[in-house]
Write a protein that holds these residues in place. Structure first.
Motif, PDB file in Angstrom:
ATOM      1  N   ARG A  66       0.825  -1.219   0.000  1.00  0.00           N
ATOM      2  CA  ARG A  66       0.000   0.000   0.000  1.00  0.00           C
ATOM      3  C   ARG A  66       0.852   1.259   0.000  1.00  0.00           C
ATOM      4  N   PHE A  67       1.965   1.226   0.707  1.00  0.00           N
ATOM      5  CA  PHE A  67       2.837   2.398   0.832  1.00  0.00           C
ATOM      6  C   PHE A  67       4.100   2.178   0.010  1.00  0.00           C
ATOM      7  N   THR A  68       4.629   3.272  -0.528  1.00  0.00           N
ATOM      8  CA  THR A  68       5.875   3.224  -1.279  1.00  0.00           C
ATOM      9  C   THR A  68       6.773   4.372  -0.836  1.00  0.00           C
ATOM     10  N   ILE A  69       7.967   4.021  -0.415  1.00  0.00           N
ATOM     11  CA  ILE A  69       8.954   5.033  -0.030  1.00  0.00           C
ATOM     12  C   ILE A  69       9.872   5.295  -1.213  1.00  0.00           C
ATOM     13  N   SER A  70      10.252   6.546  -1.371  1.00  0.00           N
ATOM     14  CA  SER A  70      11.193   6.906  -2.430  1.00  0.00           C
ATOM     15  C   SER A  70      12.009   8.104  -1.959  1.00  0.00           C
ATOM     16  N   ARG A  71      13.089   8.381  -2.667  1.00  0.00           N
ATOM     17  CA  ARG A  71      13.936   9.517  -2.297  1.00  0.00           C
ATOM     18  C   ARG A  71      14.554  10.115  -3.533  1.00  0.00           C
ATOM     19  N   ASP A  72      14.786  11.402  -3.455  1.00  0.00           N
ATOM     20  CA  ASP A  72      15.490  12.137  -4.502  1.00  0.00           C
ATOM     21  C   ASP A  72      16.767  12.657  -3.867  1.00  0.00           C
ATOM     22  N   ASN A  73      17.872  11.980  -4.133  1.00  0.00           N
ATOM     23  CA  ASN A  73      19.128  12.353  -3.489  1.00  0.00           C
ATOM     24  C   ASN A  73      19.646  13.709  -3.954  1.00  0.00           C
ATOM     25  N   THR A  74      19.235  14.145  -5.119  1.00  0.00           N
ATOM     26  CA  THR A  74      19.676  15.456  -5.597  1.00  0.00           C
ATOM     27  C   THR A  74      19.022  16.588  -4.810  1.00  0.00           C
ATOM     28  N   LYS A  75      17.886  16.273  -4.183  1.00  0.00           N
ATOM     29  CA  LYS A  75      17.160  17.282  -3.416  1.00  0.00           C
ATOM     30  C   LYS A  75      17.152  16.980  -1.919  1.00  0.00           C
ATOM     31  N   ASN A  76      17.836  15.904  -1.516  1.00  0.00           N
ATOM     32  CA  ASN A  76      17.804  15.470  -0.108  1.00  0.00           C
ATOM     33  C   ASN A  76      16.363  15.376   0.397  1.00  0.00           C
ATOM     34  N   THR A  77      15.530  14.790  -0.418  1.00  0.00           N
ATOM     35  CA  THR A  77      14.107  14.710  -0.115  1.00  0.00           C
ATOM     36  C   THR A  77      13.638  13.268  -0.196  1.00  0.00           C
ATOM     37  N   MET A  78      12.721  12.945   0.695  1.00  0.00           N
ATOM     38  CA  MET A  78      12.135  11.614   0.759  1.00  0.00           C
ATOM     39  C   MET A  78      10.624  11.741   0.656  1.00  0.00           C
ATOM     40  N   TYR A  79      10.012  10.703   0.106  1.00  0.00           N
ATOM     41  CA  TYR A  79       8.565  10.704  -0.070  1.00  0.00           C
ATOM     42  C   TYR A  79       7.971   9.413   0.476  1.00  0.00           C
ATOM     43  N   LEU A  80       6.698   9.484   0.819  1.00  0.00           N
ATOM     44  CA  LEU A  80       5.948   8.296   1.187  1.00  0.00           C
ATOM     45  C   LEU A  80       4.596   8.381   0.506  1.00  0.00           C
ATOM     46  N   GLN A  81       4.410   7.553  -0.500  1.00  0.00           N
ATOM     47  CA  GLN A  81       3.123   7.470  -1.180  1.00  0.00           C
ATOM     48  C   GLN A  81       2.274   6.458  -0.427  1.00  0.00           C
ATOM     49  N   MET A  82       1.129   6.913   0.045  1.00  0.00           N
ATOM     50  CA  MET A  82       0.258   6.057   0.854  1.00  0.00           C
ATOM     51  C   MET A  82      -1.070   5.874   0.126  1.00  0.00           C
ATOM     52  N   ASN A  83      -1.352   4.630  -0.227  1.00  0.00           N
ATOM     53  CA  ASN A  83      -2.581   4.306  -0.933  1.00  0.00           C
ATOM     54  C   ASN A  83      -3.447   3.379  -0.087  1.00  0.00           C
ATOM     55  N   SER A  84      -4.692   3.281  -0.464  1.00  0.00           N
ATOM     56  CA  SER A  84      -5.645   2.399   0.240  1.00  0.00           C
ATOM     57  C   SER A  84      -5.595   2.621   1.748  1.00  0.00           C
ATOM     58  N   LEU A  85      -5.645   3.868   2.132  1.00  0.00           N
ATOM     59  CA  LEU A  85      -5.536   4.210   3.550  1.00  0.00           C
ATOM     60  C   LEU A  85      -6.743   3.721   4.330  1.00  0.00           C
ATOM     61  N   SER A  86      -6.477   3.335   5.566  1.00  0.00           N
ATOM     62  CA  SER A  86      -7.538   2.893   6.472  1.00  0.00           C
ATOM     63  C   SER A  86      -7.428   3.686   7.766  1.00  0.00           C
ATOM     64  N   PRO A  87      -8.493   3.681   8.578  1.00  0.00           N
ATOM     65  CA  PRO A  87      -8.421   4.398   9.857  1.00  0.00           C
ATOM     66  C   PRO A  87      -7.251   3.937  10.729  1.00  0.00           C
ATOM     67  N   ASN A  88      -6.802   2.696  10.548  1.00  0.00           N
ATOM     68  CA  ASN A  88      -5.654   2.201  11.321  1.00  0.00           C
ATOM     69  C   ASN A  88      -4.362   2.915  10.970  1.00  0.00           C
ATOM     70  N   ASP A  89      -4.348   3.630   9.879  1.00  0.00           N
ATOM     71  CA  ASP A  89      -3.159   4.382   9.473  1.00  0.00           C
ATOM     72  C   ASP A  89      -3.108   5.767  10.117  1.00  0.00           C
ATOM     73  N   THR A  90      -4.145   6.129  10.832  1.00  0.00           N
ATOM     74  CA  THR A  90      -4.177   7.428  11.502  1.00  0.00           C
ATOM     75  C   THR A  90      -3.063   7.511  12.536  1.00  0.00           C
ATOM     76  N   ALA A  91      -2.232   8.536  12.413  1.00  0.00           N
ATOM     77  CA  ALA A  91      -1.074   8.687  13.293  1.00  0.00           C
ATOM     78  C   ALA A  91      -0.358   9.985  12.944  1.00  0.00           C
ATOM     79  N   VAL A  92       0.615  10.311  13.775  1.00  0.00           N
ATOM     80  CA  VAL A  92       1.581  11.356  13.417  1.00  0.00           C
ATOM     81  C   VAL A  92       2.749  10.652  12.734  1.00  0.00           C
ATOM     82  N   TYR A  93       3.088  11.105  11.560  1.00  0.00           N
ATOM     83  CA  TYR A  93       4.159  10.506  10.779  1.00  0.00           C
ATOM     84  C   TYR A  93       5.423  11.359  10.910  1.00  0.00           C
ATOM     85  N   TYR A  94       6.511  10.687  11.245  1.00  0.00           N
ATOM     86  CA  TYR A  94       7.782  11.372  11.466  1.00  0.00           C
ATOM     87  C   TYR A  94       8.821  10.938  10.435  1.00  0.00           C
ATOM     88  N   CYS A  95       9.541  11.907   9.976  1.00  0.00           N
ATOM     89  CA  CYS A  95      10.659  11.667   9.078  1.00  0.00           C
ATOM     90  C   CYS A  95      11.929  11.511   9.916  1.00  0.00           C
TER      91      CYS A  95
END
Length: 120
Positions: A66-95
């Motif tokens: 459901r989730f996919t992590i990726s990063r762009d090293n040229t921008k020092n940036t990370m991503y988290l694509q979250m699909n098919s979310l459910s109430p169980n995914d409710t949280a504070v997300y920390y990098c």
């Protein structure tokens, strides 16, 4: 001083998608592992997904497929694509990143957290 700025959290209905971003800035020579953690109310902070500098990934069983992590090293940036979310995914997300500063010292830094709320 290294800072992480997270964005992309919010309120979404069950079955929906969100994309989180985490941008690192400051005195960074290189970034080793980048990771997303989450903490639901009254629970411990748990690893969601991580990615090494070489591209190896690791996911919590609860988000695999459901989730996919990726990063762009040229921008020092990370991503988290979250699909098919459910109430169980409710949280504070920390990098979280492990990086080397200009003196090649390995250090760790956390973001401030971004809220993700999934309604049923």
């Amino acid at each position: 001083q290294v800072q992480l700025v997270e964005s992309g959290g919010g309120l979404v209905q069950a079955g929906g998608s969100l994309r989180l971003s985490c941008a690192a800035s400051g005195s960074i020579r290189s970034i080793d592992t980048m990771a997303w953690y989450r903490q639901a109310p009254g629970k411990q902070r748990d690893l969601v997904a991580s990615m090494t500098s070489g591209g190896n990934t690791n996911y919590a069983d609860s988000v695999k497929g459901r989730f996919t992590i990726s990063r762009d090293n040229t921008k020092n940036t990370m991503y988290l694509q979250m699909n098919s979310l459910s109430p169980n995914d409710t949280a504070v997300y920390y990098c979280n990143i492990n990086y080397r500063n200009v003196a090649y010292r390995l250090l760790e830094v956390w973001g401030q957290g971004t809220h993700v709320t999934v309604s049923s």
